[in-house]
Enzyme design. Structure first.
Site, PDB file in Angstrom:
ATOM      1  N   GLU A   1     -23.247 -29.847  55.794  1.00 19.31           N
ATOM      2  CA  GLU A   1     -23.909 -30.199  54.533  1.00 19.31           C
ATOM      3  C   GLU A   1     -24.010 -31.718  54.381  1.00 19.31           C
ATOM      4  O   GLU A   1     -25.022 -32.237  53.895  1.00 19.31           O
ATOM      5  CB  GLU A   1     -23.160 -29.587  53.346  1.00 19.31           C
ATOM      6  CG  GLU A   1     -23.234 -28.072  53.286  1.00 19.31           C
ATOM      7  CD  GLU A   1     -24.672 -27.568  53.248  1.00 19.31           C
ATOM      8  OE1 GLU A   1     -25.470 -28.081  52.443  1.00 19.31           O
ATOM      9  OE2 GLU A   1     -25.004 -26.663  54.038  1.00 19.31           O
TER      10      GLU A   1
ATOM     11  N   TRP B   1     -26.945 -32.782  56.268  1.00 19.45           N
ATOM     12  CA  TRP B   1     -28.221 -32.676  55.561  1.00 19.45           C
ATOM     13  C   TRP B   1     -28.488 -33.939  54.745  1.00 19.45           C
ATOM     14  O   TRP B   1     -29.632 -34.393  54.625  1.00 19.45           O
ATOM     15  CB  TRP B   1     -28.231 -31.453  54.644  1.00 19.45           C
ATOM     16  CG  TRP B   1     -28.678 -30.195  55.330  1.00 19.45           C
ATOM     17  CD1 TRP B   1     -27.885 -29.193  55.812  1.00 19.45           C
ATOM     18  CD2 TRP B   1     -30.033 -29.811  55.615  1.00 19.45           C
ATOM     19  NE1 TRP B   1     -28.659 -28.208  56.379  1.00 19.45           N
ATOM     20  CE2 TRP B   1     -29.978 -28.561  56.274  1.00 19.45           C
ATOM     21  CE3 TRP B   1     -31.277 -30.390  55.389  1.00 19.45           C
ATOM     22  CZ2 TRP B   1     -31.123 -27.886  56.703  1.00 19.45           C
ATOM     23  CZ3 TRP B   1     -32.424 -29.722  55.811  1.00 19.45           C
ATOM     24  CH2 TRP B   1     -32.340 -28.487  56.454  1.00 19.45           C
TER      25      TRP B   1
ATOM     26  N   TRP C   1     -52.281 -25.338  43.301  1.00 24.25           N
ATOM     27  CA  TRP C   1     -51.285 -25.301  42.233  1.00 24.25           C
ATOM     28  C   TRP C   1     -51.982 -24.895  40.936  1.00 24.25           C
ATOM     29  O   TRP C   1     -53.170 -25.179  40.728  1.00 24.25           O
ATOM     30  CB  TRP C   1     -50.637 -26.669  42.046  1.00 24.25           C
ATOM     31  CG  TRP C   1     -49.924 -27.198  43.251  1.00 24.25           C
ATOM     32  CD1 TRP C   1     -50.367 -28.140  44.119  1.00 24.25           C
ATOM     33  CD2 TRP C   1     -48.638 -26.788  43.728  1.00 24.25           C
ATOM     34  NE1 TRP C   1     -49.442 -28.361  45.106  1.00 24.25           N
ATOM     35  CE2 TRP C   1     -48.365 -27.548  44.899  1.00 24.25           C
ATOM     36  CE3 TRP C   1     -47.694 -25.866  43.281  1.00 24.25           C
ATOM     37  CZ2 TRP C   1     -47.188 -27.403  45.620  1.00 24.25           C
ATOM     38  CZ3 TRP C   1     -46.512 -25.733  44.008  1.00 24.25           C
ATOM     39  CH2 TRP C   1     -46.273 -26.490  45.160  1.00 24.25           C
TER      40      TRP C   1
ATOM     41  N   ASN D   1     -25.727 -25.706  44.033  1.00 24.42           N
ATOM     42  CA  ASN D   1     -26.804 -25.877  45.012  1.00 24.42           C
ATOM     43  C   ASN D   1     -27.644 -24.615  45.201  1.00 24.42           C
ATOM     44  O   ASN D   1     -28.872 -24.684  45.291  1.00 24.42           O
ATOM     45  CB  ASN D   1     -26.237 -26.318  46.360  1.00 24.42           C
ATOM     46  CG  ASN D   1     -27.344 -26.636  47.349  1.00 24.42           C
ATOM     47  OD1 ASN D   1     -28.167 -27.505  47.108  1.00 24.42           O
ATOM     48  ND2 ASN D   1     -27.380 -25.908  48.457  1.00 24.42           N
TER      49      ASN D   1
ATOM     50  N   TRP E   1     -44.388 -29.390  42.725  1.00 26.89           N
ATOM     51  CA  TRP E   1     -43.001 -29.787  42.899  1.00 26.89           C
ATOM     52  C   TRP E   1     -42.691 -31.156  42.295  1.00 26.89           C
ATOM     53  O   TRP E   1     -41.517 -31.459  41.996  1.00 26.89           O
ATOM     54  CB  TRP E   1     -42.598 -29.743  44.373  1.00 26.89           C
ATOM     55  CG  TRP E   1     -43.359 -30.640  45.313  1.00 26.89           C
ATOM     56  CD1 TRP E   1     -44.457 -30.327  46.049  1.00 26.89           C
ATOM     57  CD2 TRP E   1     -43.060 -32.009  45.634  1.00 26.89           C
ATOM     58  NE1 TRP E   1     -44.869 -31.395  46.800  1.00 26.89           N
ATOM     59  CE2 TRP E   1     -44.034 -32.449  46.574  1.00 26.89           C
ATOM     60  CE3 TRP E   1     -42.070 -32.894  45.225  1.00 26.89           C
ATOM     61  CZ2 TRP E   1     -44.040 -33.742  47.095  1.00 26.89           C
ATOM     62  CZ3 TRP E   1     -42.079 -34.189  45.746  1.00 26.89           C
ATOM     63  CH2 TRP E   1     -43.052 -34.601  46.662  1.00 26.89           C
TER      64      TRP E   1
ATOM     65  N   TRP F   1     -36.782 -30.704  47.093  1.00 26.78           N
ATOM     66  CA  TRP F   1     -37.979 -30.161  46.462  1.00 26.78           C
ATOM     67  C   TRP F   1     -39.078 -29.858  47.464  1.00 26.78           C
ATOM     68  O   TRP F   1     -39.750 -28.830  47.366  1.00 26.78           O
ATOM     69  CB  TRP F   1     -38.468 -31.105  45.362  1.00 26.78           C
ATOM     70  CG  TRP F   1     -37.690 -30.876  44.112  1.00 26.78           C
ATOM     71  CD1 TRP F   1     -36.598 -31.573  43.676  1.00 26.78           C
ATOM     72  CD2 TRP F   1     -37.892 -29.829  43.165  1.00 26.78           C
ATOM     73  NE1 TRP F   1     -36.112 -31.025  42.516  1.00 26.78           N
ATOM     74  CE2 TRP F   1     -36.889 -29.954  42.172  1.00 26.78           C
ATOM     75  CE3 TRP F   1     -38.827 -28.797  43.044  1.00 26.78           C
ATOM     76  CZ2 TRP F   1     -36.802 -29.086  41.082  1.00 26.78           C
ATOM     77  CZ3 TRP F   1     -38.747 -27.941  41.966  1.00 26.78           C
ATOM     78  CH2 TRP F   1     -37.742 -28.077  40.999  1.00 26.78           C
TER      79      TRP F   1
END
Length: 471
Positions: A276, A279, A307, A343, A361, A384
Site C-alpha cells: 500500500e 501505491w 458524462w 479506503n 470524476w 479518482w
C-alpha cells in the site's frame, strides 16, 4: 559563525529529517522557517481540512523545536522574497529544504534554487517523503511505469530496512518579525472541526502514536482487517505521511523491527501494508511524469466519454450523505465529520458518483481535496482516475462497485452503517443494507429513498462506455 536556513514545508518533523540534519551537521546555527504561501500552489492550494491539520501540526513542530532550544520562524508571503530577506537578516550562507513533487512546487523550487545560487547562497534539496525519487525508476524501455505491479516489483528489490536518522541537536537563533501561527488563520472562522479534533492528533508525536497503535494491534491481521470499515484495521497514517510528520522509511523500519521480534511461526506478514505504501510511491511517480493528470484524463479516450450534465442537486446529495444508499451515505458522513474515510468505502463512493450518477470524476476529486485531512494531489488523482477507469493501471470501467454487496460483505452486521446513519440504527441487517425495501422504515426514519436504481444506472454507465469505445 556559519548560519543556515531550513525551509520547512510538508516535512513537519525533526527525526529522519534530511534537510535539518544536513544543516545542523554543516553549520553552527540553524533557523527553522515556515513560509505560508498558498497562492504559490495555484489551483491546488490546501483545502479546509488540510488547513486545520496544518495549524495543529505547526503548533506541534513549534513545541518540539522549543524543547530543543530553537524556534520556528513563521512568515507569510512570496517564498523567494522571504528567504532573501532572511538570508540578509541572518547572514545565512545556505538554505536547505526537502523536495515536493507537485508540478507547481517543482517549478517554484527550481526558481528559488537558481535565484539563491545566483546570489551566492548554497541551496540544497533532499528527499524526505519517498523511498525512491520518481525519476529513479523506469521500465526496460527507459520509460515511466504505467502499471503498478511491475513498478512495485522494481521498487521492492531496492528497499532496505535502514535505520532512520534521529533528531539532530539544533543551535537555533531568533529573528524579528516572525508571526504567531494563529496569524496564518488556518482554522475555520466558524468552528466545524470538532470531529477532526476528536479523531486525530496532528504532528510528529501524533504520528508516532498512530504507528505504535498500528504495530500493536492492526498489523497482525492487516491483510483482512483493512477491508472492514467498522474496525481500525488500517494504519491511519496517511495524513501524517502527507504532512511529513513521519516517513516511509521510519514506518518500514519500525514494522520490520516489531515483526522480527515475534516468533517466526507466528510472525505476521507486513508485505500487504508495504505494498500500500508502494501505491503511494506509484502515485508520485505518475504525477511527476504525467503532471497534467490532476485535471486531464490519463486515458485520453475518456475525453469523449458521455458524462451526465453537471447536476448540482445530485452532487450535493452525494456530498451530504443523502443518496439513499447506506454505505455511500455512511462514508460521506464519516468524511465530513472526521476528515477521513476508510479506503474501501472511498472506492465505493467514488464508483457511485462516477458510474451510477455518471458525474465527472473532477467533482469528486475537488470535494475530497477540500474535506480530506490526507488530501494529497498524487494520491487523490490516482484514486479518482483509477475508479473512473480513465487512469493508469485503472480498474476496468465495467467494474462498478455495488454498495449493497460491498456492505453485506465487509460490514455484515452493520456496525459501520449504524455508527454514521443513526436514523437507521434500529434496522435489522437485511433492511439496514437495503432500507428502501420497507417503505414504513423510510417514512419512520426519515432516511431518503435511493437517488437512482443501482442496476439501471449501472447498465446506463456500461452503455456509455461501450459507445465511447466504439466512437
Amino acid at each position: 559563525m556559519s548560519t543556515a536556513i531550513v525551509w520547512f514545508r510538508r516535512d513537519l518533523r525533526l527525526a529522519d529529517q534530511p534537510a535539518l540534519s544536513a544543516a545542523c551537521a554543516a553549520h553552527e546555527r540553524v533557523l527553522p522557517v515556515y513560509i505560508h504561501a498558498p497562492h504559490e500552489e495555484g489551483a491546488w492550494a490546501p483545502g479546509a481540512a488540510s488547513r486545520c491539520w496544518l495549524h495543529h501540526s505547526l503548533v506541534d513542530l513549534q513545541s518540539q523545536l522549543r524543547e530543543q532550544g530553537a524556534s520556528l520562524h513563521v512568515r507569510r508571503g512570496d517564498s523567494l522574497a522571504v528567504l532573501r530577506e532572511l538570508v540578509h537578516a541572518t547572514g545565512a550562507t545556505a538554505v536547505y529544504w526537502n523536495r515536493l513533487y507537485e508540478p507547481t512546487a517543482i517549478a517554484r523550487d527550481s526558481t528559488v534554487k537558481a535565484a539563491l545560487r545566483e546570489q551566492g547562497v548554497e541551496a540544497r534539496s533532499f528527499n524526505a517523503s519517498l523511498w525512491c525519487e520518481p525519476w529513479q525508476r523506469e521500465t526496460r524501455q527507459q520509460a515511466p511505469y504505467r502499471v503498478f505491479t511491475p513498478f512495485w516489483r522494481s521498487l521492492r528489490t531496492q528497499l532496505s530496512v535502514t535505520a532512520p536518522s534521529t533528531r539532530p541537536s539544533i543551535h537555533g537563533l531568533e529573528v524579528a518579525d516572525g508571526l504567531p501561527i494563529d496569524a496564518l488563520e488556518l482554522l475555520p472562522a466558524i468552528p466545524w472541526d470538532s470531529g477532526l479534533r476528536e479523531a486525530w492528533r496532528p504532528g510528529e508525536r501524533g504520528a508516532r502514536e498512530a504507528l505504535e497503535v498500528f504495530e500493536d494491534d492492526a498489523v497482525t491481521d492487516y491483510a483482512t482487517a483493512r477491508d472492514l470499515p467498522a474496525r481500525h484495521g488500517t494504519s491511519r497514517l496517511s495524513p501524517h505521511l502527507h504532512f511529513g510528520e513521519i516517513s516511509p522509511r521510519q514506518i518500514h523500519h519500525a514494522l520490520a523491527a516489531r515483526v522480527s521480534a515475534i516468533d517466526a511461526r507466528r510472525r505476521p506478514d507486513i508485505e500487504p501494508f508495504l505494498r500500500e505504501l508502494g501505491w503511494r510511491e506509484f502515485a508520485h511517480h505518475l504525477l511527476y511524469h504525467f503532471p497534467a493528470t490532476p485535471t486531464a484524463n490519463f486515458d485520453r479516450r475518456f475525453d469523449r466519454f458521455a458524462w451526465e450534465a453537471d447536476d448540482n442537486a445530485s452532487l450535493e446529495r452525494w456530498q451530504q450523505g443523502r443518496t439513499g444508499i447506506p454505505l455511500v451515505d455512511a462514508g460521506m458522513r464519516e468524511l465530513w465529520h472526521t476528515g477521513w474515510m476508510h479506503n474501501r468505502v472511498r472506492m465505493v463512493v467514488a464508483s457511485f458518483l462516477c458510474k451510477n450518477l455518471r458525474q465527472h470524476w473532477h467533482h469528486g476529486a475537488r470535494w475530497f481535496w477540500d474535506t480530506l485531512v490526507d488530501a494529497d494531489l498524487a494520491n487523490n488523482t490516482l484514486g479518482w482516475q483509477w475508479v473512473s477507469g480513465s487512469g493508469a493501471d485503472a480498474a476496468p470501467y465495467f467494474r462498478v462497485f455495488n454498495p449493497v454487496s460491498q456492505a453485506q460483505k465487509f460490514d455484515a452486521q452493520g456496525e459501520y452503517l449504524r455508527r454514521w446513519l443513526p436514523e437507521l440504527r434500529d434496522a435489522s441487517p437485511p433492511l439496514l443494507h437495503e432500507p428502501w425495501k420497507d417503505a414504513a422504515l423510510l417514512k419512520r426514519s426519515g432516511y431518503p429513498a435511493p437517488m437512482v436504481d443501482l442496476g439501471d444506472s449501472r447498465a446506463a454507465a456500461l452503455s456509455a462506455y461501450q459507445s465511447m469505445r466504439g466512437a
